[in-house]
Design a protein around this motif. Structure first.
Motif, short mmCIF file in Angstrom:
data_model
loop_
_atom_site.label_atom_id
_atom_site.label_comp_id
_atom_site.label_asym_id
_atom_site.label_seq_id
_atom_site.Cartn_x
_atom_site.Cartn_y
_atom_site.Cartn_z
N ALA A 39 0.82 -1.35 0.21
CA ALA A 39 -0.19 0.10 0.04
C ALA A 39 1.25 1.27 -0.10
O ALA A 39 0.76 2.44 -1.14
CB ALA A 39 -0.86 0.10 0.83
N ASN A 40 2.16 1.69 0.95
CA ASN A 40 2.90 2.15 0.71
C ASN A 40 3.20 2.57 -0.63
O ASN A 40 3.66 3.71 -1.15
CB ASN A 40 4.01 2.51 1.87
N GLN A 41 4.01 1.65 -1.01
CA GLN A 41 4.88 1.56 -2.68
C GLN A 41 3.70 2.06 -3.55
O GLN A 41 3.85 2.96 -4.30
CB GLN A 41 4.92 0.24 -2.94
N ALA A 42 2.07 1.56 -3.55
CA ALA A 42 1.54 2.39 -4.52
C ALA A 42 1.07 3.68 -3.98
O ALA A 42 0.96 4.79 -5.12
CB ALA A 42 0.18 1.40 -4.22
N LYS A 43 1.17 4.03 -2.82
CA LYS A 43 1.08 4.96 -2.63
C LYS A 43 1.71 6.47 -3.15
O LYS A 43 1.70 7.06 -3.74
CB LYS A 43 1.07 5.66 -1.07
N GLU A 44 3.28 5.58 -2.75
CA GLU A 44 4.50 6.93 -3.52
C GLU A 44 4.39 6.44 -4.90
O GLU A 44 4.36 7.85 -5.81
CB GLU A 44 5.29 5.90 -2.90
N GLN A 45 3.78 5.76 -5.19
CA GLN A 45 4.02 5.90 -7.70
C GLN A 45 2.77 6.60 -7.74
O GLN A 45 2.58 7.07 -9.07
CB GLN A 45 3.53 4.00 -7.31
N ALA A 46 2.09 6.90 -6.77
CA ALA A 46 0.53 7.58 -7.19
C ALA A 46 0.89 9.26 -6.85
O ALA A 46 0.29 9.63 -7.46
CB ALA A 46 -0.74 6.84 -6.48
N GLY A 47 1.95 9.36 -5.93
CA GLY A 47 2.51 10.72 -5.80
C GLY A 47 1.95 10.92 -4.82
O GLY A 47 1.53 12.40 -4.48
N GLY A 48 1.07 10.26 -3.80
CA GLY A 48 0.54 10.60 -2.57
C GLY A 48 -0.61 10.48 -2.10
O GLY A 48 -1.27 10.45 -3.11
N VAL A 49 -0.88 10.42 -0.98
CA VAL A 49 -2.43 10.95 -1.17
C VAL A 49 -3.45 11.51 -1.66
O VAL A 49 -5.00 10.88 -1.86
CB VAL A 49 -2.82 10.25 0.52
N LYS A 50 -2.36 12.92 -1.32
CA LYS A 50 -3.22 14.10 -2.58
C LYS A 50 -3.74 13.93 -3.70
O LYS A 50 -4.87 14.29 -4.24
CB LYS A 50 -2.48 15.51 -2.13
N VAL A 51 -2.93 13.58 -3.95
CA VAL A 51 -3.20 13.53 -5.92
C VAL A 51 -3.90 12.26 -5.89
O VAL A 51 -4.63 12.06 -6.79
CB VAL A 51 -1.24 12.91 -6.20
N MET A 52 -4.17 11.31 -5.16
CA MET A 52 -4.34 10.46 -5.54
C MET A 52 -6.07 10.76 -4.80
O MET A 52 -7.42 10.06 -5.80
CB MET A 52 -4.87 8.84 -4.44
N GLY A 53 -6.62 11.59 -3.94
CA GLY A 53 -7.53 12.29 -3.61
C GLY A 53 -8.13 13.49 -4.84
O GLY A 53 -9.12 13.05 -4.91
N GLY A 54 -7.06 13.65 -5.18
CA GLY A 54 -7.73 14.87 -6.15
C GLY A 54 -8.29 14.15 -7.69
O GLY A 54 -9.20 14.27 -8.20
N ALA A 55 -7.86 12.73 -7.88
CA ALA A 55 -7.86 12.59 -9.26
C ALA A 55 -8.73 11.49 -8.78
O ALA A 55 -10.44 11.45 -9.85
CB ALA A 55 -7.08 11.54 -9.02
#
Length: 157
Positions: A39-55
């Motif tokens: 999960a942490n690796q996926a979060k880092e790949q995604a650019g962070g929780v804020k970026v995931m939330g923005g998308a």
């Protein structure tokens, strides 16, 4: 009394845990660590929780407006997943999420500089107070209720 744990092993509450129970718990702890790391690796790949939330906010909002809440939720989840991908779709989802985050940060800075929410709140409070003052003076609400009341329900004096 027997407790069934989510891993499928059983343990009687009336006796001490067996060696197998401890081994199963160790495996469960190891699996939990692996899931957390993934999960942490996926979060880092995604650019962070804020970026995931923005998308998620962008895709979910579009889905909500176009097809309703279920589609909005499905698209939001799909967007979160897409941010974790390392292909063109992932790049696009991350760019979208970063755009939403950037826009939100600019809006927050604008609001802090110009105190928009405080000014709108003061205007709304002033309008409410003026409307209440007019109603107290002219009994607008009471008169409107009396006019709208069906003839059969009026009370005679």
């Amino acid at each position: 009394t027997t407790c069934n744990f989510f891993l499928g092993f059983e343990h009687s509450m009336s006796k001490a845990p067996s060696q197998q129970d401890f081994q199963n718990m160790a495996v469960a702890a190891q699996k939990a660590g692996e899931v957390s790391q993934a999960a942490n690796q996926a979060k880092e790949q995604a650019g962070g929780v804020k970026v995931m939330g923005g998308a998620a906010a962008a895709a979910g909002g579009v889905g909500l407006l176009v097809a309703g809440p279920v589609a909005g939720l499905a698209l939001a989840g799909g967007a979160v997943y897409a941010t974790t991908r390392s292909d063109g779709l992932g790049d696009s989802a991350r760019a979208c999420g970063q755009g939403v985050v950037g826009t939100a940060q600019q809006a927050k800075a604008f609001n802090e500089e110009h105190q928009v929410t405080q000014k709108v709140g003061a205007i709304a409070k002033g309008a409410y107070n003026k409307a209440k003052e007019l109603d107290d003076k002219h009994k607008i609400v009471d008169n409107t209720k009396a006019v709208l009341k069906p003839h059969g329900t009026r009370q005679s004096k």
